[in-house]
Design a protein around this motif. Sequence first.
Motif: not given
Length: 151
Positions: A49-61, A39-45, A95-100
């Motif tokens: 998410v842009d359409g079907d594309d999910v990107t970012g540092p947590e996505v790479e991990l 699960a990817a929850s959009p979170a700045e930095g 689940l990722v998305g800027g969780l702390t």
Amino acid sequence: MRPLTWALALVLLLTGCGIPRDPDGTLERVQSSGVLRAAASPAEGSVAVDGDDVTGPEVELVEGFAESLGAEVEWHVMGEEPAVDAMERGEVDLLVGGLTDQSPYAPKVGMTRPYAESVDHGEATKHVMAVPMGENAMQSALERYLDGAAR
């Protein structure tokens, strides 16, 4: 019995029990199916998410972790609360998305130990990921991967 014999017996008992383990078999299912449902929850930095594309540092991990398990990531984009609900129903594995480490969802999911720290306005924030509650083998495998990725 001597103390050394007890210690050896304890080690054999623990290793024979397969600790840590997943009561619902999450890690084993991901490895055998070749699919990590994330699960990817959009979170700045962290997650974009842009359409079907999910990107970012947590996505790479997450994609690196999946690759280490011989799996592909099946992304499910949703908000944090629906993602936690989906995790409780067994529909997602991670689940990722800027969780702390201060996440209000900690009582409902298993949080990894912090894998990164950022400083914003002078306050440190410790970043974590979530796995299904009690799936200790999955959580342990993810934490080992994150430890290695942080080096």
